[in-house]
Design a protein around this motif. Structure first.
Motif, PDB file in Angstrom:
ATOM      1  N   VAL A  55      29.227  20.085  23.564  1.00  0.00           N
ATOM      2  CA  VAL A  55      28.281  19.304  24.198  1.00  0.00           C
ATOM      3  C   VAL A  55      26.985  19.828  23.781  1.00  0.00           C
ATOM      4  O   VAL A  55      25.955  19.224  24.287  1.00  0.00           O
ATOM      5  N   THR A  56      26.663  20.463  22.782  1.00  0.00           N
ATOM      6  CA  THR A  56      25.408  21.014  22.282  1.00  0.00           C
ATOM      7  C   THR A  56      24.630  19.622  21.765  1.00  0.00           C
ATOM      8  O   THR A  56      24.908  18.932  21.119  1.00  0.00           O
ATOM      9  N   GLY A  57      23.306  19.754  22.582  1.00  0.00           N
ATOM     10  CA  GLY A  57      22.500  18.668  22.131  1.00  0.00           C
ATOM     11  C   GLY A  57      22.957  17.250  22.591  1.00  0.00           C
ATOM     12  O   GLY A  57      22.270  16.228  22.182  1.00  0.00           O
ATOM     13  N   LYS A  58      23.955  17.169  23.525  1.00  0.00           N
ATOM     14  CA  LYS A  58      24.339  15.784  23.918  1.00  0.00           C
ATOM     15  C   LYS A  58      23.708  15.640  25.422  1.00  0.00           C
ATOM     16  O   LYS A  58      22.982  16.393  25.927  1.00  0.00           O
ATOM     17  N   ARG A  59      23.787  14.236  25.562  1.00  0.00           N
ATOM     18  CA  ARG A  59      23.200  13.632  26.798  1.00  0.00           C
ATOM     19  C   ARG A  59      24.320  13.571  27.789  1.00  0.00           C
ATOM     20  O   ARG A  59      25.386  12.871  27.562  1.00  0.00           O
ATOM     21  N   VAL A  60      24.364  14.321  28.909  1.00  0.00           N
ATOM     22  CA  VAL A  60      25.567  14.426  29.804  1.00  0.00           C
ATOM     23  C   VAL A  60      25.277  13.886  31.061  1.00  0.00           C
ATOM     24  O   VAL A  60      24.086  13.761  31.710  1.00  0.00           O
ATOM     25  N   LEU A  61      25.922  12.966  31.778  1.00  0.00           N
ATOM     26  CA  LEU A  61      25.894  12.435  33.077  1.00  0.00           C
ATOM     27  C   LEU A  61      26.964  13.107  33.710  1.00  0.00           C
ATOM     28  O   LEU A  61      28.152  13.086  33.543  1.00  0.00           O
ATOM     29  N   VAL A  62      26.664  13.660  35.137  1.00  0.00           N
ATOM     30  CA  VAL A  62      27.520  13.956  35.819  1.00  0.00           C
ATOM     31  C   VAL A  62      27.369  13.123  37.375  1.00  0.00           C
ATOM     32  O   VAL A  62      26.250  12.928  37.807  1.00  0.00           O
ATOM     33  N   SER A  63      28.709  12.549  37.532  1.00  0.00           N
ATOM     34  CA  SER A  63      28.968  11.701  38.529  1.00  0.00           C
ATOM     35  C   SER A  63      29.494  12.412  39.732  1.00  0.00           C
ATOM     36  O   SER A  63      30.618  12.750  39.558  1.00  0.00           O
ATOM     37  N   GLY A  64      28.541  12.421  40.899  1.00  0.00           N
ATOM     38  CA  GLY A  64      29.027  13.132  42.120  1.00  0.00           C
ATOM     39  C   GLY A  64      28.501  14.635  42.250  1.00  0.00           C
ATOM     40  O   GLY A  64      28.538  15.293  41.571  1.00  0.00           O
ATOM     41  N   ALA A  65      27.586  14.656  43.246  1.00  0.00           N
ATOM     42  CA  ALA A  65      26.970  15.871  43.601  1.00  0.00           C
ATOM     43  C   ALA A  65      27.520  16.920  44.506  1.00  0.00           C
ATOM     44  O   ALA A  65      26.895  17.695  45.292  1.00  0.00           O
ATOM     45  N   GLY A  66      28.645  16.829  44.695  1.00  0.00           N
ATOM     46  CA  GLY A  66      29.580  17.701  45.540  1.00  0.00           C
ATOM     47  C   GLY A  66      29.430  19.027  44.877  1.00  0.00           C
ATOM     48  O   GLY A  66      28.881  19.031  43.797  1.00  0.00           O
ATOM     49  N   PRO A  67      30.303  20.011  45.166  1.00  0.00           N
ATOM     50  CA  PRO A  67      30.230  21.115  44.787  1.00  0.00           C
ATOM     51  C   PRO A  67      30.665  21.442  43.167  1.00  0.00           C
ATOM     52  O   PRO A  67      30.164  22.082  42.376  1.00  0.00           O
TER      53      PRO A  67
END
Length: 341
Positions: free
Chosen positions: A164-176
């Motif tokens: 994922v170096t240099g990638k745009r990442v989306l995290v879905s859900g802000a639980g632990p």
């Protein structure tokens, strides 16, 4: 010794049980902290975690830290601060030689997937195989070390996504798990990490662990075709459908959040038309060692822990842990005057 048991739905009891003695190749851990995981919540509130039904008293907990209490071999000195890799791997099969987390016949602490059930860490002491023990660096507190297992799960999710170096990442859900996925993606070199949630409180925690941007679902629009990698951590059907819309053409969606073993309405059309690669995540392999290093090097990740509740108030801890507006990761402290010592 004292131990907590889930006897069934909403039935959590404390019992006095004999102190277990370690055998050859085993170590007894004096448990200090145990994190409450989503699977623990399912076992307590529903009496089952997916297809795994509580059929006998089950001690929950696989996210733990503590100190070595007794090692008959003498390898581990009493008092050594440790965490535990909660898996005993099963037998290898053709095609998955490099994925012991998928091997059949294994077990996991605090799980009803086996019969007899594999007892977990919400007890004064726990016997584990010596190979499951991981020493902690001096700078890492026992409280923060209880995050090593869930951070390892998030790291395995990033492993499944590839580099994922240099990638745009989306995290879905802000639980632990989502919060720790932010930390995992950042530690692996992601250029920009965005996190989404329905509530503002979890999003504030996302910023604290390093998210570059937060999006409140229902208030702000989630961009489409905008992310190289989506780490879906909620397990909610609408969020999974959104993940496919948010990923770019030939992007990657990694499903970290667990889902029920039943049909759910999910829109696969964007995944097909954009040739998106979809990867599942089940526990982890050896990422717990990397998790320990990250927790020691990045103290801000420990902010994922929002409350520590004594074992004598465990039912209250479980209620708090399922309220994402009020809590991130909730830890249960065992029967010690000073569990942090």
């Amino acid at each position: 010794m004292k131990a907590l048991y889930i006897d069934g739905k909403l039935d959590l009891v404390e019992r006095e049980v004999p102190l277990p003695e370690p055998g050859e190749g085993e170590v007894r851990i004096r448990v200090h902290f145990v994190g409450i995981c989503g699977s623990d919540l399912h076992y307590y509130f529903e009496g089952a975690n997916g297809a795994f039904v509580v059929k006998e008293p089950l001690t929950p907990g696989h996210e733990l830290s503590g100190r070595v209490d007794l090692d008959p071999s003498g390898t581990w000195a009493p008092g050594t601060p440790v965490t535990v890799h909660p898996a005993r791997f099963g037998q290898s099969e053709a095609g998955i030689e490099d994925a012991p987390n998928l091997w059949p016949g294994g077990s996991y602490l605090g799980s009803a997937s086996t019969t007899p059930h594999t007892q977990g860490g919400m007890s004064e002491c726990l016997i584990v195989d010596a190979g499951m023990v991981r020493a902690l660096p001096e700078e890492l507190s026992l409280e923060a070390a209880a995050l090593a297992e869930p951070l390892a799960v998030s790291l395995h999710g990033v492993t499944r996504a590839g580099d994922v170096t240099g990638k745009r990442v989306l995290v879905s859900g802000a639980g632990p798990i989502g919060l720790l996925a932010v930390a995992a993606a950042k530690s692996r070199g992601a250029a920009e990490v965005t996190i989404t949630d329905l509530l503002p409180e979890p999003l504030a925690r996302g910023r604290a662990v390093g998210a570059d941007r937060t999006i409140q679902i229902g208030v702000e629009e989630i961009p489409e075709n905008a992310f190289d990698v989506v780490l879906e951590c909620s397990g909610a059907a609408p969020a999974i459908s959104q993940a496919f819309r948010s990923a770019r053409r030939r992007g990657i969606v990694v499903q970290i959040g667990m889902v029920p073993d039943e049909g759910r309405p999910i829109n696969l059309a964007p995944a097909i038309s954009k040739e998106i690669s979809i990867h599942g995540v089940f526990r982890f392999v050896d990422e717990i060692d990397e998790a320990i290093r990250i927790l020691a090097a990045e103290p801000a990740v420990a902010s994922v822990v929002t409350q520590v509740i004594p074992a004598t108030s465990a039912a209250e801890a479980f209620e708090l842990a399922r309220d994402s507006s009020a809590s991130g990761k909730v830890l249960v402290s065992t029967w010690l005057d000073d569990p942090a010592a």
